[in-house]
Design an enzyme around this catalytic site. Structure first.
Site, short mmCIF file in Angstrom:
data_model
loop_
_atom_site.label_atom_id
_atom_site.label_comp_id
_atom_site.label_asym_id
_atom_site.label_seq_id
_atom_site.Cartn_x
_atom_site.Cartn_y
_atom_site.Cartn_z
N ASP A 54 -29.19 19.66 -62.67
CA ASP A 54 -29.02 21.18 -62.00
C ASP A 54 -29.68 21.04 -60.68
OD1 ASP A 54 -28.89 23.90 -61.05
OD2 ASP A 54 -29.77 24.71 -62.64
N TYR A 146 -17.22 29.83 -48.53
CA TYR A 146 -17.15 28.17 -48.72
C TYR A 146 -17.29 27.79 -47.17
CZ TYR A 146 -15.70 23.57 -50.28
OH TYR A 146 -15.64 22.38 -50.65
N LYS A 150 -20.20 25.14 -46.02
CA LYS A 150 -19.99 23.78 -45.85
C LYS A 150 -20.46 23.42 -44.09
CE LYS A 150 -18.91 22.09 -49.46
NZ LYS A 150 -19.59 21.12 -50.03
#
Length: 267
Positions: A54, A146, A150
């Site tokens: 994890d 997203y 990134k």
């Protein structure tokens, strides 16, 4: 390639393709994934060690790297590949999705990088590769969360690279275009373009390990296009985006086709 390489999120998609390509080159690969059953299955098919990880947990990530080194030897390369991609209108993004996306995509990369550096810097060698995305430099409606994650990975990777560049450890970012994995389920490709395949990204990673550099865009030609587009007026860039359909790809998608993926990333 006689290197020991650990990869997160390697039970499927880009991670699995990369593990397969590296093993074919002679590397000793260790697969990590939060889905332990899928990791063990992938490892069994490849003949590679596989362990649960994890990436949001320091305890879990530390245990993964320790198990990888116990099984395969001192770590030469860590590929921080694990990531998720919620899509849709920014007003529809739940706080839970936002926290989980940033926890996995950003904090997971930061944590993996720090833990790997703790092992690599005393040895004076190693390579950390963070799988970012062109979404970190090309911003798209329906992909705000997203995009943000990134962009953070790219900034973090470059700053870390500069910090350790004289200490024998390479730190690199890979920026793939849209790639045919579960992340893009239910979405269309940009008009006139085809998505990359996981094997394309894997080939780039293999090349990057053989010849380290700060950053690699996949496919390479898109890197040139991104640099050129940055010089264009805003109206021209938006017009080009509309012609490609990028203004709608992540807003007008098939939620039914994404149901399984969405359930998995929220699980």
């Amino acid at each position: 390639m006689s290197k020991v390489i650990a990869i997160t999120g390697a039970a499927r998609g880009i991670g699995l393709a990369t593990a397969r390509a590296l093993k074919a080159k002679g590397a000793t690969v260790v697969i990590g994934d939060i889905d332990e059953a899928a990791a063990k299955e992938a490892g069994g098919r490849l003949g590679a060690a596989a362990f649960p990880v994890d990436v949001t947990s320091r305890e879990s990530f530390t245990a993964f790297l320790a198990a990888a080194e116990e099984a395969a030897g001192p770590l030469d390369v860590l590929i921080n590949n694990a990531g998720i991609m919620p899509i849709g209108p920014v007003t529809g993004e739940s706080d839970a999705d936002a926290r989980r996306c940033l926890d996995i995509n950003v904090h997971g990369v930061m944590l993996g990088t720090k833990l790997a550096l703790e092992r690599m810097l005393p040895r004076g060698g190693g390579h950390i590769i963070n799988i970012a995305s062109l979404a970190g430099v090309l911003y798209t409606p329906g992909l705000a969360l997203y995009n943000a994650s990134k962009a953070a990975v790219i900034g973090f990777t470059e700053a870390t690279r500069l910090e350790v560049q004289d200490r024998g450890v390479h730190v690199s970012a890979v920026l793939p275009t849209f790639t045919n994995t579960d992340l893009v389920a239910g979405t269309a490709s940009p008009k006139g373009q085809k998505n990359a395949e996981p094997e394309d990204i894997a080939a780039a990673v293999v090349e990057l390990i053989g010849r380290p550099r700060p950053q690699m865009v996949v496919p390479r030609k898109l890197g040139r296009q991104v640099r050129i587009s940055g010089l264009l007026p805003e109206k021209v860039r938006q017009s080009m985006s509309r012609k490609l359909g990028l203004d709608k790809i992540f807003l007008e998608y098939d939620p039914e086709a994404r149901k399984a993926y969405d359930a998995r990333i929220r699980g």
